[in-house]
Structures are given as structure tokens and as C-alpha cells.
Motif scaffolding. Structure first.
Motif, PDB file in Angstrom:
ATOM      1  N   LYS A   1     -87.692  57.081   4.085  1.00 10.71           N
ATOM      2  CA  LYS A   1     -87.961  55.898   4.447  1.00 10.71           C
ATOM      3  C   LYS A   1     -88.099  54.891   3.129  1.00 10.71           C
ATOM      4  CE  LYS A   1     -91.454  56.735   7.996  1.00 10.71           C
ATOM      5  NZ  LYS A   1     -92.791  56.811   8.523  1.00 10.71           N
ATOM      6  N   VAL A   2     -88.855  55.341   2.060  1.00  2.19           N
ATOM      7  CA  VAL A   2     -88.606  54.595   1.066  1.00  2.19           C
ATOM      8  C   VAL A   2     -87.233  54.255   0.535  1.00  2.19           C
ATOM      9  CG1 VAL A   2     -89.293  54.724  -1.525  1.00  2.19           C
ATOM     10  CG2 VAL A   2     -91.173  55.518   0.184  1.00  2.19           C
ATOM     11  N   GLY A   3     -86.165  55.113   0.470  1.00  2.00           N
ATOM     12  CA  GLY A   3     -85.105  55.032   0.046  1.00  2.00           C
ATOM     13  C   GLY A   3     -84.397  53.726   0.877  1.00  2.00           C
ATOM     14  N   VAL A   4     -84.473  54.059   2.183  1.00  5.76           N
ATOM     15  CA  VAL A   4     -83.747  52.862   3.149  1.00  5.76           C
ATOM     16  C   VAL A   4     -84.250  51.567   2.720  1.00  5.76           C
ATOM     17  CG1 VAL A   4     -83.650  52.168   5.473  1.00  5.76           C
ATOM     18  CG2 VAL A   4     -83.465  54.729   5.020  1.00  5.76           C
ATOM     19  N   ALA A   5     -85.709  51.593   2.412  1.00  6.41           N
ATOM     20  CA  ALA A   5     -86.227  50.285   2.504  1.00  6.41           C
ATOM     21  C   ALA A   5     -85.826  49.707   1.112  1.00  6.41           C
ATOM     22  CB  ALA A   5     -88.077  50.262   2.357  1.00  6.41           C
ATOM     23  N   GLU A   6     -85.876  50.456  -0.030  1.00 11.34           N
ATOM     24  CA  GLU A   6     -85.553  49.919  -1.097  1.00 11.34           C
ATOM     25  C   GLU A   6     -83.916  49.550  -1.416  1.00 11.34           C
ATOM     26  OE1 GLU A   6     -86.316  52.907  -4.256  1.00 11.34           O
ATOM     27  OE2 GLU A   6     -88.383  52.427  -4.371  1.00 11.34           O
ATOM     28  N   SER A   7     -83.028  50.424  -0.622  1.00 11.47           N
ATOM     29  CA  SER A   7     -81.627  50.048  -0.535  1.00 11.47           C
ATOM     30  C   SER A   7     -81.380  48.866   0.213  1.00 11.47           C
ATOM     31  CB  SER A   7     -81.039  51.269   0.133  1.00 11.47           C
ATOM     32  OG  SER A   7     -81.041  52.508  -0.492  1.00 11.47           O
ATOM     33  N   PHE A   8     -82.104  48.721   1.635  1.00 16.08           N
ATOM     34  CA  PHE A   8     -81.936  47.105   2.386  1.00 16.08           C
ATOM     35  C   PHE A   8     -82.431  46.144   1.272  1.00 16.08           C
ATOM     36  CE2 PHE A   8     -83.367  44.032   5.310  1.00 16.08           C
ATOM     37  CZ  PHE A   8     -82.076  44.043   5.860  1.00 16.08           C
ATOM     38  N   ALA A   9     -83.590  46.224   0.405  1.00 14.81           N
ATOM     39  CA  ALA A   9     -83.899  45.055  -0.397  1.00 14.81           C
ATOM     40  C   ALA A   9     -82.926  44.917  -1.441  1.00 14.81           C
ATOM     41  CB  ALA A   9     -85.265  45.473  -0.694  1.00 14.81           C
ATOM     42  N   ASP A  10     -82.043  45.843  -1.756  1.00 16.69           N
ATOM     43  CA  ASP A  10     -81.265  45.675  -3.108  1.00 16.69           C
ATOM     44  C   ASP A  10     -79.858  45.052  -2.484  1.00 16.69           C
ATOM     45  OD1 ASP A  10     -82.906  46.575  -4.827  1.00 16.69           O
ATOM     46  OD2 ASP A  10     -82.303  48.381  -4.988  1.00 16.69           O
ATOM     47  N   ALA A  11     -79.306  45.674  -1.529  1.00 19.64           N
ATOM     48  CA  ALA A  11     -78.066  45.230  -0.979  1.00 19.64           C
ATOM     49  C   ALA A  11     -77.903  45.110   0.560  1.00 19.64           C
ATOM     50  CB  ALA A  11     -77.070  46.409  -1.364  1.00 19.64           C
ATOM     51  N   ALA A  12     -78.846  44.971   1.262  1.00 18.43           N
ATOM     52  CA  ALA A  12     -78.905  44.776   2.796  1.00 18.43           C
ATOM     53  C   ALA A  12     -78.390  46.045   3.420  1.00 18.43           C
ATOM     54  CB  ALA A  12     -78.180  43.537   3.137  1.00 18.43           C
ATOM     55  N   LEU A  13     -77.528  45.876   4.548  1.00 19.53           N
ATOM     56  CA  LEU A  13     -76.944  46.941   5.333  1.00 19.53           C
ATOM     57  C   LEU A  13     -76.019  47.805   4.561  1.00 19.53           C
ATOM     58  CD1 LEU A  13     -76.811  45.832   8.857  1.00 19.53           C
ATOM     59  CD2 LEU A  13     -78.400  47.269   8.171  1.00 19.53           C
ATOM     60  N   VAL A  14     -75.238  47.207   3.368  1.00 24.81           N
ATOM     61  CA  VAL A  14     -74.472  47.844   2.619  1.00 24.81           C
ATOM     62  C   VAL A  14     -75.096  48.981   1.798  1.00 24.81           C
ATOM     63  CG1 VAL A  14     -72.752  47.530   0.641  1.00 24.81           C
ATOM     64  CG2 VAL A  14     -72.683  45.867   2.802  1.00 24.81           C
ATOM     65  N   GLY A  15     -76.199  48.523   1.252  1.00 26.63           N
ATOM     66  CA  GLY A  15     -77.278  49.566   0.716  1.00 26.63           C
ATOM     67  C   GLY A  15     -77.656  50.613   1.488  1.00 26.63           C
ATOM     68  N   VAL A  16     -78.177  50.433   2.515  1.00 23.40           N
ATOM     69  CA  VAL A  16     -78.415  51.420   3.476  1.00 23.40           C
ATOM     70  C   VAL A  16     -77.483  52.271   3.768  1.00 23.40           C
ATOM     71  CG1 VAL A  16     -79.525  51.732   5.721  1.00 23.40           C
ATOM     72  CG2 VAL A  16     -80.300  49.980   4.641  1.00 23.40           C
ATOM     73  N   ALA A  17     -76.278  51.710   4.064  1.00 19.20           N
ATOM     74  CA  ALA A  17     -75.143  52.595   4.143  1.00 19.20           C
ATOM     75  C   ALA A  17     -74.975  53.597   2.975  1.00 19.20           C
ATOM     76  CB  ALA A  17     -73.797  51.972   4.643  1.00 19.20           C
ATOM     77  N   ASP A  18     -74.855  53.069   1.864  1.00 19.50           N
ATOM     78  CA  ASP A  18     -74.590  53.764   0.684  1.00 19.50           C
ATOM     79  C   ASP A  18     -75.425  54.967   0.613  1.00 19.50           C
ATOM     80  OD1 ASP A  18     -72.449  52.542   0.062  1.00 19.50           O
ATOM     81  OD2 ASP A  18     -73.398  50.957  -1.166  1.00 19.50           O
ATOM     82  N   PHE A  19     -76.912  54.466   1.064  1.00 20.21           N
ATOM     83  CA  PHE A  19     -78.103  55.396   0.748  1.00 20.21           C
ATOM     84  C   PHE A  19     -77.761  56.664   1.789  1.00 20.21           C
ATOM     85  CE2 PHE A  19     -82.204  57.095   2.059  1.00 20.21           C
ATOM     86  CZ  PHE A  19     -82.689  57.535   0.786  1.00 20.21           C
ATOM     87  N   CYS A  20     -77.466  56.250   3.102  1.00 17.46           N
ATOM     88  CA  CYS A  20     -77.504  57.332   4.084  1.00 17.46           C
ATOM     89  C   CYS A  20     -76.206  57.893   3.966  1.00 17.46           C
ATOM     90  CB  CYS A  20     -77.501  56.541   5.589  1.00 17.46           C
ATOM     91  SG  CYS A  20     -78.984  55.999   5.763  1.00 17.46           S
ATOM     92  N   ASN A  21     -75.187  57.619   3.532  1.00 16.70           N
ATOM     93  CA  ASN A  21     -74.195  58.416   3.310  1.00 16.70           C
ATOM     94  C   ASN A  21     -74.209  59.597   1.935  1.00 16.70           C
ATOM     95  OD1 ASN A  21     -72.510  57.390   5.413  1.00 16.70           O
ATOM     96  ND2 ASN A  21     -71.659  55.692   4.146  1.00 16.70           N
ATOM     97  N   GLY A  22     -75.035  59.155   1.232  1.00 12.82           N
ATOM     98  CA  GLY A  22     -75.352  60.072   0.128  1.00 12.82           C
ATOM     99  C   GLY A  22     -76.660  61.050   0.248  1.00 12.82           C
ATOM    100  N   LEU A  23     -77.315  60.900   1.123  1.00  7.72           N
ATOM    101  CA  LEU A  23     -78.287  61.565   1.473  1.00  7.72           C
ATOM    102  C   LEU A  23     -77.852  63.297   1.612  1.00  7.72           C
ATOM    103  CD1 LEU A  23     -81.309  61.376   2.109  1.00  7.72           C
ATOM    104  CD2 LEU A  23     -80.950  61.173   4.496  1.00  7.72           C
TER     105      LEU A  23
END
Length: 150
Positions: free
Chosen positions: A51-73
Motif C-alpha cells: 500500500k505504501v509503495g502504491v501510494a508513493e508511486s501514485f504521488a510521484d508519477a500518477a498511474l504510470v508510477g503505479v504501473a511501474d511499481f506493480c510491474n516490479g513487485l
């Protein structure tokens, strides 16, 4: 000289045994639910780091950041967690439980959906993320979920 009686009568002992039996009959089901809930909470705890990773990724780069985070999980598993995944398009986190014999097949997933203002994440959404784990993707029975999900 009178002899003073000491000890308990058979009736007194039977009453005590009956009371203990009634208390055990009431406490045992509650204890079993508690132990299952404790096992499921391991999955909820694992999701908190994601959850923390998704929230930080969204704050940094919106849905692109979330996609990058989730793909690298990485898929870290334990004896109670079969898989921990994150949907790149939505940020929904799904924890699939395993090794909990009391959970039936098809009732082993706990899902956390990120919401802003009660709606799913969008590229233009702004605000604080809240997490909803009472979605349709959560298949664990309510009685085994932590309080935040019921």
C-alpha cells in the motif's frame, strides 16, 4: 465428639464440571475464529507494505508510477501467503492466502482497492488515498477479516 465434614460433595463437583463445560462450549468457537483471523492478518500486514509503495508511486508519477511499481513487485510468499499481486492499471492489491485449512477454496483472497474521494484512481485524481478491502474481490468471509474490512 462430632466429626467435621471436609471436602466437596459429589453434587458440588458435578455443578462445577457443568459450568466449565458450558463456558468451554461458548469460548471454543470464538477462539477458533480468533485464530483464523490472526492467520488472515498476516496477509493484511503484507499488503500494508505494498500500500505504501502504491501510494508513493501514485504521488510521484500518477498511474504510470503505479504501473511501474506493480510491474516490479516481487512475489514474496510465506506459509500463509500464496501470492501478493498488484494490478498495474488500477493499483488494486490482492493477497491470496494459503495453508489456512478453515478457508474454503475460492474464499482465500483479500483485496485492497485504492480510492481517492471514494472513486478509483485516475490520471488526474488528487487527494489522499484511502483503501477499501470490502470489495467484491475480497472472498475471505467477513468473520475472518480484520475490523477495517468488515
Amino acid at each position: 465428639m462430632k466429626k467435621v465434614q471436609s471436602g466437596f460433595t459429589l453434587i458440588e463437583l458435578m455443578i462445577v464440571v457443568a459450568i466449565i463445560g458450558i463456558l468451554a462450549a461458548v469460548a471454543l468457537p470464538a477462539y477458533q475464529d480468533y485464530t483464523i483471523r490472526a492467520k488472515v492478518s498476516e496477509g493484511v500486514l503484507a499488503a500494508s507494505a505494498i500500500k505504501v509503495g502504491v501510494a508513493e508511486s501514485f504521488a510521484d508519477a500518477a498511474l504510470v508510477g503505479v504501473a511501474d511499481f506493480c510491474n516490479g513487485l516481487p512475489n514474496n510468499t510465506t506459509d500463509k501467503i500464496n501470492s501478493a499481486t498488484c494490478a498495474p492499471a488500477t493499483g488494486v492489491i490482492t493477497i491470496q492466502m494459503t495453508g489456512i485449512t478453515q478457508l474454503a477454496a475460492g474464499e482465500q483472497d483479500v483485496a485492497f482497492a485504492p480510492l481517492i474521494g471514494g472513486a478509483a484512481l485516475t490520471a488526474t485524481a488528487q487527494g489522499s488515498i484511502t483503501w477499501d478491502c470490502s470489495t467484491a474481490a475480497t472472498t475471505v468471509l467477513d468473520q475472518y477479516l480484520p475490523g477495517e474490512c468488515r
